[in-house]
Design a protein around this motif. Structure first.
Motif, PDB file in Angstrom:
ATOM      1  N   PRO A 150     -49.368  -7.390  -6.748  1.00  0.00           N
ATOM      2  CA  PRO A 150     -48.621  -7.581  -5.451  1.00  0.00           C
ATOM      3  C   PRO A 150     -49.252  -8.327  -4.529  1.00  0.00           C
ATOM      4  CG  PRO A 150     -49.057  -5.196  -5.547  1.00  0.00           C
ATOM      5  CD  PRO A 150     -49.552  -6.071  -6.933  1.00  0.00           C
ATOM      6  N   GLY A 151     -48.519  -8.981  -3.564  1.00  0.00           N
ATOM      7  CA  GLY A 151     -49.399  -9.577  -2.394  1.00  0.00           C
ATOM      8  C   GLY A 151     -48.321 -10.910  -1.908  1.00  0.00           C
ATOM      9  N   GLU A 152     -48.920 -11.263  -0.759  1.00  0.00           N
ATOM     10  CA  GLU A 152     -48.399 -12.314  -0.247  1.00  0.00           C
ATOM     11  C   GLU A 152     -48.584 -13.769  -0.961  1.00  0.00           C
ATOM     12  OE1 GLU A 152     -46.047 -12.318   2.601  1.00  0.00           O
ATOM     13  OE2 GLU A 152     -46.056 -10.314   2.948  1.00  0.00           O
ATOM     14  N   TYR A 153     -47.837 -14.533  -1.219  1.00  0.00           N
ATOM     15  CA  TYR A 153     -48.059 -15.625  -1.962  1.00  0.00           C
ATOM     16  C   TYR A 153     -47.693 -16.917  -1.617  1.00  0.00           C
ATOM     17  CZ  TYR A 153     -49.625 -12.908  -5.993  1.00  0.00           C
ATOM     18  OH  TYR A 153     -50.209 -12.121  -6.978  1.00  0.00           O
ATOM     19  N   LEU A 154     -48.157 -17.825  -1.510  1.00  0.00           N
ATOM     20  CA  LEU A 154     -47.665 -19.220  -1.161  1.00  0.00           C
ATOM     21  C   LEU A 154     -47.115 -19.873  -2.439  1.00  0.00           C
ATOM     22  CD1 LEU A 154     -47.220 -21.744   0.734  1.00  0.00           C
ATOM     23  CD2 LEU A 154     -49.731 -22.411   0.061  1.00  0.00           C
ATOM     24  N   VAL A 155     -45.691 -20.224  -2.510  1.00  0.00           N
ATOM     25  CA  VAL A 155     -45.107 -20.657  -3.720  1.00  0.00           C
ATOM     26  C   VAL A 155     -44.737 -21.847  -3.530  1.00  0.00           C
ATOM     27  CG1 VAL A 155     -43.320 -20.315  -5.284  1.00  0.00           C
ATOM     28  CG2 VAL A 155     -44.275 -18.186  -4.175  1.00  0.00           C
ATOM     29  N   TYR A 156     -44.803 -22.931  -4.190  1.00  0.00           N
ATOM     30  CA  TYR A 156     -44.535 -24.274  -3.921  1.00  0.00           C
ATOM     31  C   TYR A 156     -43.958 -24.854  -5.429  1.00  0.00           C
ATOM     32  CZ  TYR A 156     -48.905 -25.682  -6.464  1.00  0.00           C
ATOM     33  OH  TYR A 156     -49.908 -25.936  -7.420  1.00  0.00           O
ATOM     34  N   SER A 157     -42.953 -25.650  -5.307  1.00  0.00           N
ATOM     35  CA  SER A 157     -42.357 -26.427  -6.428  1.00  0.00           C
ATOM     36  C   SER A 157     -42.223 -27.966  -6.015  1.00  0.00           C
ATOM     37  CB  SER A 157     -41.099 -25.720  -6.466  1.00  0.00           C
ATOM     38  OG  SER A 157     -40.208 -26.648  -7.538  1.00  0.00           O
ATOM     39  N   ARG A 158     -42.695 -28.711  -6.849  1.00  0.00           N
ATOM     40  CA  ARG A 158     -42.535 -30.175  -6.964  1.00  0.00           C
ATOM     41  C   ARG A 158     -42.026 -30.752  -8.016  1.00  0.00           C
ATOM     42  NH1 ARG A 158     -47.579 -31.434  -6.001  1.00  0.00           N
ATOM     43  NH2 ARG A 158     -47.953 -32.454  -7.999  1.00  0.00           N
ATOM     44  N   ILE A 159     -40.601 -31.243  -8.069  1.00  0.00           N
ATOM     45  CA  ILE A 159     -40.060 -31.842  -9.048  1.00  0.00           C
ATOM     46  C   ILE A 159     -39.598 -33.095  -9.037  1.00  0.00           C
ATOM     47  CG2 ILE A 159     -37.953 -31.350 -10.751  1.00  0.00           C
ATOM     48  CD1 ILE A 159     -40.077 -28.956 -10.548  1.00  0.00           C
ATOM     49  N   THR A 160     -40.233 -34.118  -9.722  1.00  0.00           N
ATOM     50  CA  THR A 160     -40.029 -35.440  -9.586  1.00  0.00           C
ATOM     51  C   THR A 160     -39.140 -35.958 -10.783  1.00  0.00           C
ATOM     52  OG1 THR A 160     -41.989 -35.754  -8.547  1.00  0.00           O
ATOM     53  CG2 THR A 160     -40.872 -37.906  -9.547  1.00  0.00           C
ATOM     54  N   PHE A 161     -37.831 -36.761 -10.301  1.00  0.00           N
ATOM     55  CA  PHE A 161     -36.830 -37.194 -11.121  1.00  0.00           C
ATOM     56  C   PHE A 161     -37.224 -38.668 -11.330  1.00  0.00           C
ATOM     57  CE2 PHE A 161     -35.039 -33.662  -8.934  1.00  0.00           C
ATOM     58  CZ  PHE A 161     -34.462 -32.813  -9.800  1.00  0.00           C
ATOM     59  N   SER A 162     -37.101 -39.101 -12.651  1.00  0.00           N
ATOM     60  CA  SER A 162     -37.425 -40.471 -12.956  1.00  0.00           C
ATOM     61  C   SER A 162     -36.110 -41.406 -12.977  1.00  0.00           C
ATOM     62  CB  SER A 162     -37.926 -40.638 -14.370  1.00  0.00           C
ATOM     63  OG  SER A 162     -37.196 -39.830 -15.448  1.00  0.00           O
ATOM     64  N   LYS A 163     -34.859 -40.826 -12.993  1.00  0.00           N
ATOM     65  CA  LYS A 163     -33.648 -41.437 -13.064  1.00  0.00           C
ATOM     66  C   LYS A 163     -32.706 -41.173 -11.941  1.00  0.00           C
ATOM     67  CE  LYS A 163     -33.915 -41.667 -18.011  1.00  0.00           C
ATOM     68  NZ  LYS A 163     -33.145 -41.271 -19.307  1.00  0.00           N
ATOM     69  N   ALA A 164     -31.777 -42.119 -11.575  1.00  0.00           N
ATOM     70  CA  ALA A 164     -30.933 -41.642 -10.532  1.00  0.00           C
ATOM     71  C   ALA A 164     -29.772 -40.928 -10.956  1.00  0.00           C
ATOM     72  CB  ALA A 164     -30.469 -43.051  -9.911  1.00  0.00           C
ATOM     73  N   SER A 165     -28.875 -40.555 -10.107  1.00  0.00           N
ATOM     74  CA  SER A 165     -27.864 -39.569 -10.505  1.00  0.00           C
ATOM     75  C   SER A 165     -26.597 -39.898  -9.182  1.00  0.00           C
ATOM     76  CB  SER A 165     -28.194 -38.039 -10.364  1.00  0.00           C
ATOM     77  OG  SER A 165     -27.120 -37.338 -10.756  1.00  0.00           O
ATOM     78  N   THR A 166     -25.435 -39.656  -9.887  1.00  0.00           N
ATOM     79  CA  THR A 166     -24.453 -39.929  -8.979  1.00  0.00           C
ATOM     80  C   THR A 166     -24.297 -38.581  -7.836  1.00  0.00           C
ATOM     81  OG1 THR A 166     -22.853 -38.786 -10.629  1.00  0.00           O
ATOM     82  CG2 THR A 166     -23.058 -40.844 -10.678  1.00  0.00           C
ATOM     83  N   VAL A 167     -24.870 -37.659  -8.204  1.00  0.00           N
ATOM     84  CA  VAL A 167     -24.807 -36.502  -7.323  1.00  0.00           C
ATOM     85  C   VAL A 167     -26.219 -36.158  -6.857  1.00  0.00           C
ATOM     86  CG1 VAL A 167     -22.638 -35.424  -8.235  1.00  0.00           C
ATOM     87  CG2 VAL A 167     -24.904 -34.656  -9.260  1.00  0.00           C
ATOM     88  N   PRO A 168     -26.475 -35.680  -5.504  1.00  0.00           N
ATOM     89  CA  PRO A 168     -27.896 -35.083  -5.171  1.00  0.00           C
ATOM     90  C   PRO A 168     -28.434 -34.122  -6.354  1.00  0.00           C
ATOM     91  CG  PRO A 168     -26.136 -34.968  -3.393  1.00  0.00           C
ATOM     92  CD  PRO A 168     -25.390 -35.193  -4.667  1.00  0.00           C
ATOM     93  N   LEU A 169     -29.690 -34.525  -6.570  1.00  0.00           N
ATOM     94  CA  LEU A 169     -30.549 -33.636  -7.509  1.00  0.00           C
ATOM     95  C   LEU A 169     -31.064 -32.602  -6.854  1.00  0.00           C
ATOM     96  CD1 LEU A 169     -32.380 -36.847  -9.281  1.00  0.00           C
ATOM     97  CD2 LEU A 169     -30.341 -35.853 -10.128  1.00  0.00           C
ATOM     98  N   THR A 170     -30.769 -31.381  -7.773  1.00  0.00           N
ATOM     99  CA  THR A 170     -31.225 -30.299  -6.828  1.00  0.00           C
ATOM    100  C   THR A 170     -32.078 -29.379  -7.940  1.00  0.00           C
ATOM    101  OG1 THR A 170     -29.079 -29.960  -6.002  1.00  0.00           O
ATOM    102  CG2 THR A 170     -30.280 -27.843  -6.219  1.00  0.00           C
TER     103      THR A 170
END
Length: 238
Positions: A150-170
């Motif tokens: 247990p502890g205080e954690y710095l959590v990060y997420s970086r997701i790159t999309f290679s194609k476009a979409s008609t709706v916002p990518l989440t």
């Protein structure tokens, strides 16, 4: 007046000359006191003993270093001795020990699914190229990370999309209390809406023993599965 020419007193003796044209100059030297013969011999013996002692210490030090070098050459390589600790230096190793990392951390990359179909769901870990502290962090069923310290954690997420979409990518980072929890909570999420965009999210989160984290997206077929997409966490205080 006394007539010196007729005096019966003998004249004073003539002092010796300091300079002689035949024998050269005779400087007047101040005699130095001579040391006793016994003291000079004792001092000489002491100096010889000091020199021999320094020489002996130098030889012993050289032999000690030479022996240590030979012993290290005969030892197994670090990859055999350190075990998991040495794997941190390899690109294809997936866990390291806390002693090697000094802090609990994880840097995870994702595995490209086969076949690649449009669908929502969790991204699976590529354990061959991911790195995480073991056993303080464990993976669970290909898409969850289990926190053991247990502890205080710095959590990060970086997701790159290679194609476009008609709706916002989440993208979403989901948390659950334990593996028995069937309804995870969304603790972070990010959006992007153009072709070749990156959705990034990070936060400091308090995690307890047994908590699990996972990364979800609405369409895993649009994700770019390379170093542009990653997930990680780092324990800030230990």
């Amino acid at each position: 007046m006394i007539n010196t020419y007729q005096s019966s007193v003998a004249p004073p003796p003539v002092p010796p000359r300091l300079h002689s044209s035949h024998q050269g100059a005779h400087p007047v030297l101040i005699p130095t006191p001579m040391l006793p013969q016994g003291n000079s011999r004792t001092l000489l013996r002491f100096m010889v003993a000091v020199v021999l002692l320094n020489l002996l210490m130098s030889i012993l030090g050289f032999l000690y270093l030479y022996k240590n070098d030979k012993g290290q050459e005969g030892m197994p390589t670090s990859s055999l001795v350190a075990g998991p600790a040495a794997s941190m230096q390899k690109q294809d190793s997936y866990h390291v020990t806390k002693r090697a990392s000094h802090r609990v951390f994880a840097r995870m990359v994702f595995l490209k699914p086969t076949p690649l179909r449009p669908q929502s769901g969790p991204l699976k870990w590529d354990l061959k190229h991911s790195r995480y502290s073991h056993p303080q962090i464990n993976y669970y069923k290909e898409s969850w990370l289990t926190i053991e310290e247990p502890g205080e954690y710095l959590v990060y997420s970086r997701i790159t999309f290679s194609k476009a979409s008609t709706v916002p990518l989440t993208t979403q980072v989901k948390w659950r209390k334990s593996e028995q929890d069937t309804e995870p909570d969304i603790i972070m999420q990010a959006f992007c809406s153009t072709a070749l965009c990156t959705a990034t999210a990070e936060d400091v989160i308090k995690l307890e023993k047994g908590n699990q984290l996972s990364v979800w997206t609405e369409d895993i077929s649009l994700v770019r599965y390379d170093t542009a997409t990653t997930f990680g966490l780092y324990n800030l205080w230990q």
